[in-house]
Write a protein that holds these residues in place. Structure first.
Motif, mmCIF file in Angstrom:
data_model
loop_
_atom_site.group_PDB
_atom_site.id
_atom_site.type_symbol
_atom_site.label_atom_id
_atom_site.label_comp_id
_atom_site.label_asym_id
_atom_site.label_seq_id
_atom_site.Cartn_x
_atom_site.Cartn_y
_atom_site.Cartn_z
ATOM 1 N N MET A 1 0.837 -1.183 0.000
ATOM 2 C CA MET A 1 0.000 0.000 0.000
ATOM 3 C C MET A 1 0.883 1.248 0.000
ATOM 4 O O MET A 1 1.792 1.375 0.805
ATOM 5 C CB MET A 1 -0.904 -0.021 1.233
ATOM 6 N N MET A 2 0.622 2.142 -0.940
ATOM 7 C CA MET A 2 1.433 3.356 -1.053
ATOM 8 C C MET A 2 0.873 4.454 -0.154
ATOM 9 O O MET A 2 -0.328 4.615 -0.041
ATOM 10 C CB MET A 2 1.432 3.862 -2.493
ATOM 11 N N ASN A 3 1.765 5.185 0.468
ATOM 12 C CA ASN A 3 1.366 6.365 1.229
ATOM 13 C C ASN A 3 1.380 7.562 0.303
ATOM 14 O O ASN A 3 2.435 7.944 -0.196
ATOM 15 C CB ASN A 3 2.320 6.612 2.401
ATOM 16 N N ARG A 4 0.201 8.099 0.074
ATOM 17 C CA ARG A 4 0.099 9.274 -0.793
ATOM 18 C C ARG A 4 0.645 10.485 -0.036
ATOM 19 O O ARG A 4 0.299 10.710 1.121
ATOM 20 C CB ARG A 4 -1.352 9.506 -1.177
ATOM 21 N N LYS A 5 1.482 11.253 -0.685
ATOM 22 C CA LYS A 5 2.063 12.441 -0.065
ATOM 23 C C LYS A 5 1.562 13.682 -0.778
ATOM 24 O O LYS A 5 1.161 13.632 -1.939
ATOM 25 C CB LYS A 5 3.587 12.374 -0.110
ATOM 26 N N TYR A 6 1.603 14.798 -0.072
ATOM 27 C CA TYR A 6 1.177 16.084 -0.598
ATOM 28 C C TYR A 6 2.398 16.983 -0.700
ATOM 29 O O TYR A 6 3.115 17.163 0.278
ATOM 30 C CB TYR A 6 0.113 16.716 0.309
ATOM 31 N N HIS B 1 1.001 10.882 -6.061
ATOM 32 C CA HIS B 1 1.112 11.970 -5.100
ATOM 33 C C HIS B 1 0.316 13.187 -5.575
ATOM 34 O O HIS B 1 0.014 13.322 -6.761
ATOM 35 C CB HIS B 1 2.579 12.353 -4.880
#
Length: 58
Positions: free
Chosen positions: A1-6, A41
């Protein structure tokens, strides 16, 4: 699972280079931003410029 970053970027001196009135976003920067988006992202502009001034820069 990818951690979406801002990611939030300023325009002047960060994304755009060149002299005032003749600034542009280098192809390498455009490529890097597209890569971040392709990886899922979220990228955004954080600037004090008006929308009209920002929108004319591709």
């Amino acid at each position: 699972m990818m951690n979406r970053k801002y990611f939030f970027f300023d325009i002047d001196g960060t994304l755009a280079v060149g002299t005032p009135g003749n600034q542009y976003i280098p192809e390498s920067t455009q490529y890097a931003l597209k890569q971040l988006e392709a990886e899922g992202h979220f990228i955004a502009i954080a600037t004090g410029r008006s929308y009209k001034l920002v929108a004319k820069n591709p």
